[in-house]
Design a protein around this motif. Sequence first.
Motif, PDB file in Angstrom:
ATOM      1  N   UNK A  41       0.676  -1.251   0.224  1.00 61.35           N
ATOM      2  CA  UNK A  41      -0.187   0.120  -0.138  1.00 61.35           C
ATOM      3  C   UNK A  41       0.756   0.879   0.201  1.00 61.35           C
ATOM      4  N   UNK A  45       6.552   5.021  -0.064  1.00 61.33           N
ATOM      5  CA  UNK A  45       6.760   6.471   1.093  1.00 61.33           C
ATOM      6  C   UNK A  45       7.565   6.583   1.788  1.00 61.33           C
ATOM      7  N   UNK A 298      -2.059   4.479   6.663  1.00 69.78           N
ATOM      8  CA  UNK A 298      -2.474   3.941   5.609  1.00 69.78           C
ATOM      9  C   UNK A 298      -3.681   5.608   5.603  1.00 69.78           C
ATOM     10  N   UNK A 299      -4.671   4.947   6.280  1.00 69.38           N
ATOM     11  CA  UNK A 299      -4.927   6.730   5.827  1.00 69.38           C
ATOM     12  C   UNK A 299      -5.195   8.090   5.795  1.00 69.38           C
ATOM     13  N   UNK A 301      -2.026   8.689   4.205  1.00 69.09           N
ATOM     14  CA  UNK A 301      -0.964   8.344   3.551  1.00 69.09           C
ATOM     15  C   UNK A 301      -1.072   7.819   1.804  1.00 69.09           C
ATOM     16  N   UNK A 302      -2.524   7.365   2.036  1.00 66.76           N
ATOM     17  CA  UNK A 302      -2.684   5.855   1.365  1.00 66.76           C
ATOM     18  C   UNK A 302      -3.858   6.831  -0.177  1.00 66.76           C
ATOM     19  N   UNK A 303      -4.316   8.211   0.273  1.00 67.73           N
ATOM     20  CA  UNK A 303      -5.159   8.231  -0.623  1.00 67.73           C
ATOM     21  C   UNK A 303      -4.943   9.800  -0.723  1.00 67.73           C
ATOM     22  N   UNK A 304      -5.571  10.762  -1.569  1.00 64.73           N
ATOM     23  CA  UNK A 304      -4.738  12.229  -2.794  1.00 64.73           C
ATOM     24  C   UNK A 304      -4.492  12.826  -1.825  1.00 64.73           C
ATOM     25  N   UNK A 305      -3.558  13.634  -1.255  1.00 66.02           N
ATOM     26  CA  UNK A 305      -3.899  15.059  -0.849  1.00 66.02           C
ATOM     27  C   UNK A 305      -5.043  15.782  -1.156  1.00 66.02           C
TER      28      UNK A 305
ATOM     29  N   UNK B  78      -4.426   4.112  -5.384  1.00 59.39           N
ATOM     30  CA  UNK B  78      -4.017   4.570  -4.111  1.00 59.39           C
ATOM     31  C   UNK B  78      -4.492   6.324  -3.844  1.00 59.39           C
ATOM     32  N   UNK B  79      -3.521   6.196  -4.671  1.00 55.71           N
ATOM     33  CA  UNK B  79      -2.873   7.675  -4.652  1.00 55.71           C
ATOM     34  C   UNK B  79      -4.183   9.549  -5.468  1.00 55.71           C
ATOM     35  N   UNK B  80      -5.086   8.326  -5.994  1.00 60.60           N
ATOM     36  CA  UNK B  80      -6.295   9.065  -6.783  1.00 60.60           C
ATOM     37  C   UNK B  80      -7.239   9.056  -5.908  1.00 60.60           C
ATOM     38  N   UNK B  81      -7.018   8.082  -4.837  1.00 59.84           N
ATOM     39  CA  UNK B  81      -8.332   8.324  -3.779  1.00 59.84           C
ATOM     40  C   UNK B  81      -8.783   9.027  -2.996  1.00 59.84           C
ATOM     41  N   UNK B  84      -9.339   5.776   0.460  1.00 59.03           N
ATOM     42  CA  UNK B  84      -9.783   4.628   0.648  1.00 59.03           C
ATOM     43  C   UNK B  84     -10.194   3.830   1.442  1.00 59.03           C
TER      44      UNK B  84
END
Lengths: 311, 181
Positions: A41, A45, A298-299, A301-305, B78-81, B84
């Motif tokens: 995941x 990073x 994960x929450x 760093x995992x998603x988009x900024x 993942x970087x587009x969500x 998640x």
Amino acid sequence: MAERRHLLDVDDLDREDMERVLDTARSFSEVLHRPIKKVPSLRGKTVVNLFYESSTRTRMSFEVAAKRLSADVLNFNVSTSSVEKGESFKDTALTLEAMGVDAVVVRHPVAGAPWLLRQWLQAAILNAGDGMHAHPTQALLDLFTMQERLGELQGRTIAFVGDILHSRVARSGIKACRAMGMKVLAVAPPTLLPPVALEGVVTGSDLDDVIPHCDVLYMLRIQMERQKEGRFPSLEEYTRLYQLNMQRLGKARPQVVVMHPGPMNRGVEIAAEVADAPHAAITAQVSAGVAIRMAVLFLLLGGSEGGEKVA
Amino acid sequence: MVFKERVKVMEEADIRRAVQRISHEIVERNKGAADVVVVGIRTRGVPLSLRIAKALSAIEGMEVPVGRLDITMYRDDLHTMSQPVVKETHLPGDIEGRNVIIVDDVLFTGRSVRSAMDAIIDFGRPASIQLAVLVDRGHRELPIRADYVGKNVPTSPGEKVKVALEEVDGEDGVYIGCEEE
């Protein structure tokens, strides 16, 4: 600019956010039982553990969590760093930023230090304990452990016992438990209770009074140097009045959960037999710590900024 | 975004027959179901995998193990969500040396299947991984194909395919449409 995400204290989270962290942690705890305990995941990073206070357990827990998510981990310990040469906190932080880190896990003896980092850095900041102020991942892992043992937490009663005054674990834990709808008690000698009343917390100094009414007994570590400050007359007296021993455990509810943030002083705040009793969830707290820190990393760093703020 | 349906391409009976046929094909190809494990990709692959496992059990007269897979941890986007959500993964027992049938509702770019294969391999080394889908709509972005297909549905890239299943959506049906604000 896209909103950066941080976890500085549990007040950053409402109940829904907390439930999301707990659910995510539950999913990640399954990864820890696989033959290959690693998921991709957070590949690519970089997470820095910036520790100005020694804490092998918390640092290792964050390190394992980040590694299980395939992030690269740098450990920056104060004793091995240029802090000894007099580099300022800000310069250290800016140096890390220049190396291109995505998240900084910070532990600092001064309350508020993570908030300074948030102002200086682009990276996501995770508070791993600042002074006597906050320790949000500890509070979340404690909720996780309680949920595993008790199920629904709404309406349950928890007593924090011991050095409430100096404890960031208690300070964040109390907020988190209240947010989940729990009834919170704080039990300590009057000298170890905060001078200002804690919002929504019933305080008392008689442990024996409280024990039969609790679903969770949360024993806090007694720091030996507090006795030198004259916070209590002697360790023997503290032990006699506030130690959770087998006799006191016998008065508790049969399903009571005994917790401790570690490291324990066996024979001081908790008797050795109690620490090893089936009621104790102390090693479960350690396992929960890895799952919770995976979930938080994960929450964050995992998603988009540009995404919504989790934490 | 709201899904606006235009054409219904599979009825409830079509889905039932497709599940039956796929199950027979699985038995034929694997010479029975003794080493078969069926794994559904969340969300709609899960009820489909349960239906297939039930059909396999009926055909072969034996329990066929079923698992469910959440692939969020393995996604390449993942970087587009924005937020998640990771749900639980559960595989039934050891998959070492088994024939794992991945089940999903729609095969499109192939990226979910790639993620699912990565996830499964982290649990052990299966004898084979096979892919069963209810609908293959084309437009692959990776060299992946399905072993068992309910229906090939030619689409344009901008169209959406919606699979509705009783267990999740309250009815069975496959629709082509588009998303509107």
